[in-house]
Design a protein around this motif. Sequence first.
Motif, mmCIF file in Angstrom:
data_model
loop_
_atom_site.group_PDB
_atom_site.id
_atom_site.type_symbol
_atom_site.label_atom_id
_atom_site.label_comp_id
_atom_site.label_asym_id
_atom_site.label_seq_id
_atom_site.Cartn_x
_atom_site.Cartn_y
_atom_site.Cartn_z
ATOM 1 N N LYS A 1 -30.610 -1.651 8.048
ATOM 2 C CA LYS A 1 -30.223 -1.907 9.440
ATOM 3 C C LYS A 1 -29.023 -1.048 9.825
ATOM 4 N N LEU A 2 -28.071 -0.935 8.906
ATOM 5 C CA LEU A 2 -26.891 -0.118 9.159
ATOM 6 C C LEU A 2 -27.274 1.347 9.336
ATOM 7 N N GLU B 1 -28.649 1.933 12.731
ATOM 8 C CA GLU B 1 -27.563 1.937 13.718
ATOM 9 C C GLU B 1 -26.792 3.251 13.697
ATOM 10 N N LEU B 2 -26.671 3.855 12.507
ATOM 11 C CA LEU B 2 -25.944 5.119 12.386
ATOM 12 C C LEU B 2 -26.751 6.294 12.917
ATOM 13 N N ARG C 1 -22.040 8.646 8.549
ATOM 14 C CA ARG C 1 -21.901 8.851 9.996
ATOM 15 C C ARG C 1 -21.618 10.321 10.301
ATOM 16 N N LEU D 1 -35.795 -5.152 14.568
ATOM 17 C CA LEU D 1 -34.724 -4.386 15.215
ATOM 18 C C LEU D 1 -35.156 -3.823 16.565
#
Length: 509
Positions: free
Chosen positions: A481-482, A485-486, A454, A508
Motif C-alpha cells: 500500500k505504501l 502511495e509513493l 520516494r 485501494l
Amino acid sequence: MAERVLVGAGVGNGVGIGPVFRVIDRNQRELSSAIGSRHNLSVIRAAIDAVADEIEQASGREDVDAVMSALGMMLRDASLLEQVKARLADGVSADRAIRGAFAQFARSLASLGGYFAERSDDLVALAEKVIDTLAGVDEVQLPTTPYVLVTDNLSPMVASKLDPAIVRAVITRTGTPTSHTGIVLRSVKIPSVVGVNAIDLLVDGVDVLVDASSGQIFVEPSAEELENYSRAEVFDEVLPPIAVGELPVTVLANLGSSAEAVAAHRVGAQGVGLFRTELLFLGRQDPPTLDEQVLEYTRLLSQFEGQRVVVRVLDTDTDKPLPFLFTAGSGKYANRGFQVLLANQSILDTQLEALSIAQNNVPNSDLWVMAPMVVTASEANEFARSAKAHGIRNIGIMVEVPELVEVLDGALEQIDFVSIGTNDLAQYTLGKNRHGVGAEISDARDPRVVSLIRRVVEVANGRKIPVGVCGEAAADLESSKLFVELGVDSLSASPALIPALRESLKRLL
C-alpha cells in the motif's frame, strides 16, 4: 527475514512448511564381496524385472500410471542388460556394473535431447532401487509426523508413495520439473523444488518454507515470512487474468525457471517482474552454453507472449559460488552485483546474446532486461551500452544500494526502467546483516528507506521511466500500500503470494 534463501526449479504451485528430514545419498554404498559373488547376470535380471513389476502396478492416477509404464519400458530395454553384462565381464562388482550401465543408458537418453534428456535423471534413482533389491536393503523409514523431505535424488516410484498429509514438501539436488519424478510430485500435489545445488546446508530438524511457485526455499523463515505465506498455503484456486486497470498497479510474478510459468498464470499475473537466471549457472564448473540459455529464455518468453517479462542477468554473491567467475570489487559490495559481470565480460555478452536471440524467436515477446545491484552511474551506462549492442530493446537497472540513489539521474541517461530490490536496499541502508539476522520485511517501511524509494520514483518520473518493486516487501500487504502511495508502477511477487496481494490492492481503488 530467513537465515538464507536457496533456489531451484519449482514443481507445482503450492507452499510447504516443516522441519527437514534428510535421506542421505547412498551412491557410494557397495555390495560386500560375499553378497556380490552371488550376483550373476540372471540374478541381476531378476532384480531389474522385480523393480519393473513393482513400478508398473497401477496407482489409480492416470498421469502417474503413464509415468510408471514408461519407466517399466526403460528398465526392460534389452540394451540396459547388455551394458550390465559387458561390465560384469570386465570384472567389476555387481553394484558398479548396474550403476555404470544405468549411467550409460542415461547419457544415451540425454544425447537425444528434449523429452528424453529431461528423463535421464530418473535412471539414477532406479539404479539404486535395483541395487537395494539385490542387497535386500529395506526402504528408508520415513517420519510419521509432518516433515520436508530433502534428498539428492528421488525416484518416481518413491514419489508416488509419499503421503501429502505428512510430506509437506520435497527438495532434491538433481532432477527437473518435467522429469518423471517432477510429473509424479505435481500429480500428488506435494510442493517441490528440484535442482537445488546447496542442499548440504539443510540439516535434519531445521525449519524451512518451500515455495514451489517461485523455486525458493526459506531457511529458518521469520515470523513475518510465515505470516505472509500462511495465506498461500491453503490457496488452490485458478484465478482469472488480472485485467488492465483492475488494480492500481501492474502485478507481476517472480520466477526462477520457465517451468514456474504455470504457477504465474494460475494466479492471473500480468507477466514476469523478476526472472532469476542464476539457476542456469549454479552447480556448474563451466558457464551454460549459448544454446542452453537460448532454449530456456525462449521457453520462458513463449509462455508470456504479449506480456512483460523482466529478466535479471546473472546476480552472484558469496551465497552463490560460481567457480568460473573472476572476483571483483572490495568492501561491503565485493563480489556482488553488476561489477562481477563487468569483470567477466564474456559471460555477460553470451547471456545478452542468448536473450536477444530468444527475443527474436518469439516475435510477440515483450522482453525487459536489467542489471543487478548497480552501484555507480558509470556501471548503469556500461550495461546500457552492452545491452543495446546485442539488440536488447528495454534496458533497466536494479536499485539496491543507497549510493546509487545519490547519482540516480546520471544513471538513468540510457535506461528504460528501474526495479527496486527492497531486501538489499533496506539492509544496506539500515546497516543490518543481509543474511537475515535482525532483518525484517517491514524494514522497507523504515523512514530512511522510504525516503530513498520516494527519491527513486521522483527521479524516474522526471524522465518518464517506470519504477517497479520486486523485493519481498512487494508482497507484504502493508508495504505494498505504501509503495502504491509513493507512485510505483508495478509490484512483483512470488505467484503463491499474488492472490492475497491482488485482493488487498483492489481495496485501494
